[in-house]
Design an enzyme around this catalytic site. Structure first.
Site, PDB file in Angstrom:
ATOM      1  N   MET A  20      32.998  22.381  20.255  1.00  0.00           N
ATOM      2  CA  MET A  20      33.377  23.607  20.488  1.00  0.00           C
ATOM      3  C   MET A  20      34.748  23.993  20.434  1.00  0.00           C
ATOM      4  O   MET A  20      35.587  23.389  21.158  1.00  0.00           O
ATOM      5  CB  MET A  20      32.721  24.355  21.619  1.00  0.00           C
ATOM      6  CG  MET A  20      31.215  24.127  21.884  1.00  0.00           C
ATOM      7  SD  MET A  20      30.584  24.671  23.256  1.00  0.00           S
ATOM      8  CE  MET A  20      30.978  23.567  24.567  1.00  0.00           C
ATOM      9  N   ALA A  21      35.072  24.744  19.474  1.00  0.00           N
ATOM     10  CA  ALA A  21      36.601  24.925  19.148  1.00  0.00           C
ATOM     11  C   ALA A  21      37.187  25.891  20.494  1.00  0.00           C
ATOM     12  O   ALA A  21      36.481  26.782  20.959  1.00  0.00           O
ATOM     13  CB  ALA A  21      36.803  25.941  17.965  1.00  0.00           C
ATOM     14  N   CYS A 103      29.008  25.966  11.902  1.00  0.00           N
ATOM     15  CA  CYS A 103      29.943  27.030  12.517  1.00  0.00           C
ATOM     16  C   CYS A 103      29.693  28.115  11.817  1.00  0.00           C
ATOM     17  O   CYS A 103      29.743  28.481  10.659  1.00  0.00           O
ATOM     18  CB  CYS A 103      31.457  26.653  12.351  1.00  0.00           C
ATOM     19  SG  CYS A 103      32.463  27.940  13.313  1.00  0.00           S
ATOM     20  N   GLY A 227      26.022  22.541  24.275  1.00  0.00           N
ATOM     21  CA  GLY A 227      27.298  23.109  24.012  1.00  0.00           C
ATOM     22  C   GLY A 227      27.610  24.135  24.891  1.00  0.00           C
ATOM     23  O   GLY A 227      28.254  23.559  26.092  1.00  0.00           O
TER      24      GLY A 227
END
EC number: 1.3.1.-
Length: 337
Positions: A20-21, A103, A227
Site C-alpha cells: 500500500m503506497a 492499483c 491491506g
C-alpha cells in the site's frame, strides 16, 4: 491454513501484507511480520528509474533490516522499463518481484500502469514475459477482477500470467472501475483459482478472522492478502492465523499492549524518516490506531498540531494513562477487533 510456496520461499501461514503506497514502509513491514504476517511487500516503486533519486523513492527501496524474503512491488506500462526496474531491484536486494496491475488510482492508471493494464492483454503478456526473463527470482502479480463489471477479464489475465512464468497471483475482488466502493466479490477469484495451478491469494474486504475464513471457503484460495484492515491493527495477522488454526478468537488486546505497539511503531517511524518527516507520517498511523476509541477525535486534533517526536510520544502515553476506556468504557480497556 497450510503453508504456501512462492519459488524457493515459504509463506508459513499464507497471510501476506498487501503493498500500500504511503503505508507499507519499512517500519510497518517489520511490525506486521512481528505480529504474524507470513510475507510483507514494499510500497509500489515506479519502473521509471530516472525518478529513483528522489527521497520519496529512495525510502521505498529495500533497506537493511527488511524481513526476508524481501518482496518489492514495481509499477509501469513499458515492458523494457519494467524488466530493467526488476533487475535493478534484485541487485539492490529484492528476493521477490511483485508486479502491480491492481492499483486503481487515477494517477497510476493515467500513466497506463496499475489496473489500466488490464485493458491491454497483449501488453500484460509482454510485461510479464519481460520481467520473468529479466530476473532469477520469483515474480508475482497483483490484479483486479477486470477493468469494469462488463469486462471482468481477470480469468484470462490469470492464464496469461501462469503461462508467462508468474509464480503466485493475488486478486482483489473488485474491478478498476469499482475503486474501493461497494463490496468485494469472490466468485471471480474462485474461478481463477480453479483455472490455474499457481498459488492464488484472495484480497478485498478481509477485515476479521471470521471474514478471512469465509473468503478462503468461498474462493478456495491458497492464502490471503490483507491491506487496509491492517492499518492501525497490525496484529490482525496473528488474530486470523489463530482463528484459522483453532476456530477460536484471540482475546482483544488490552490498552497497555496497544500503547506499547503504537509507541514502538512511532519510534521506528521517527528513526526511519527523521524528525520532521517522521512526525508528519506518524499522524495518520496514530489516527488509524485510535479510530475506534472514545476521545480519539479530540486527541487527533491535538496530536496533528504537534511538531516534534518527544511531544508525540508523550501525548500518546498521556492519552492512554488518562483512562482510555475503549468502546465499552471498561477499565483497562480492550481494543475491539
Amino acid at each position: 491454513m497450510s503453508a504456501v510456496r512462492i519459488g524457493p520461499y515459504t509463506v508459513h501461514n499464507g497471510l501476506i501484507l498487501a503493498p500500500m503506497a504511503g503505508v507499507t514502509d519499512q517500519p510497518f513491514r517489520q511490525l506486521c511480520r512481528q505480529l504474524g504476517a507470513g510475507l510483507v511487500v514494499s510500497e509500489m516503486v515506479t519502473s521509471d528509474m530516472s525518478l529513483w533519486n528522489s527521497r520519496k523513492s529512495r525510502l521505498r527501496m529495500i533497506h537493511a533490516g527488511d524481513p526476508e524474503p524481501r518482496s518489492v512491488q514495481i509499477a509501469g506500462g513499458d515492458a523494457q522499463m519494467m524488466a530493467d526496474a526488476a533487475r535493478a531491484n534484485v541487485e539492490l536486494g529484492a528476493q521477490i518481484i511483485d508486479i502491480n496491475m491492481g492499483c486503481p488510482a487515477k494517477k497510476v492508471c493515467n500513466k497506463a500502469a496499475g489496473s489500466a493494464l488490464l485493458k491491454d492483454e497483449q501488453l500484460v503478456n509482454d510485461i510479464l514475459q519481460a520481467v520473468v526473463a529479466a530476473v532469477d527470482v520469483p515474480v508475482t502479480l497483483k490484479i483486479r477482477t477486470g477493468w469494469d463489471r462488463d469486462n471482468r477479464n481477470g480469468l484470462t489475465v490469470a492464464k496469461i500470467a501462469e503461462q508467462a512464468g508468474i509464480q503466485a497471483l493475488a486478486v482483489h475482488g473488485r474491478t478498476r472501475a469499482d475503486l474501493y466502493t461497494g463490496e468485494a466479490e469472490y466468485d471471480t477469484i474462485a474461478m481463477i483459482k480453479q483455472a490455474v495451478s499457481i498459488p492464488v491469494f484472495a484480497n478485498g474486504d478481509i477485515d476479521s478472522p471470521e471474514k478471512a475464513r469465509h473468503v478462503l471457503q468461498a474462493t478456495g484460495a491458497d492464502g490471503l492478502l490483507i491491506g487496509r484492515a491492517a492499518q492501525g491493527r497490525p496484529w490482525i495477522f496473528r488474530e486470523i492465523e489463530h482463528y484459522l488454526l483453532t476456530g477460536k478468537t484471540l482475546p482483544a488486546l488490552q490498552s497497555s499492549e496497544v500503547e506499547r505497539i503504537l509507541l514502538e511503531h512511532l519510534a521506528a517511524l521517527h528513526v526511519f524518516y527523521g524528525d520532521v518527516m517522521g512526525v508528519r507520517i506518524a499522524r495518520k498511523h496514530v489516527g488509524w490506531y485510535l479510530a475506534t476509541l472514545p476521545g480519539a477525535r479530540e486527541f487527533r486534533a491535538l496530536f496533528n498540531r504537534l511538531e516534534d517526536t518527544e511531544a508525540q510520544c508523550a501525548n500518546v502515553r498521556e492519552f492512554f494513562s488518562q483512562g482510555c476506556k475503549g468502546p465499552d468504557n471498561q477499565n483497562d480497556k480492550e481494543v475491539a477487533a
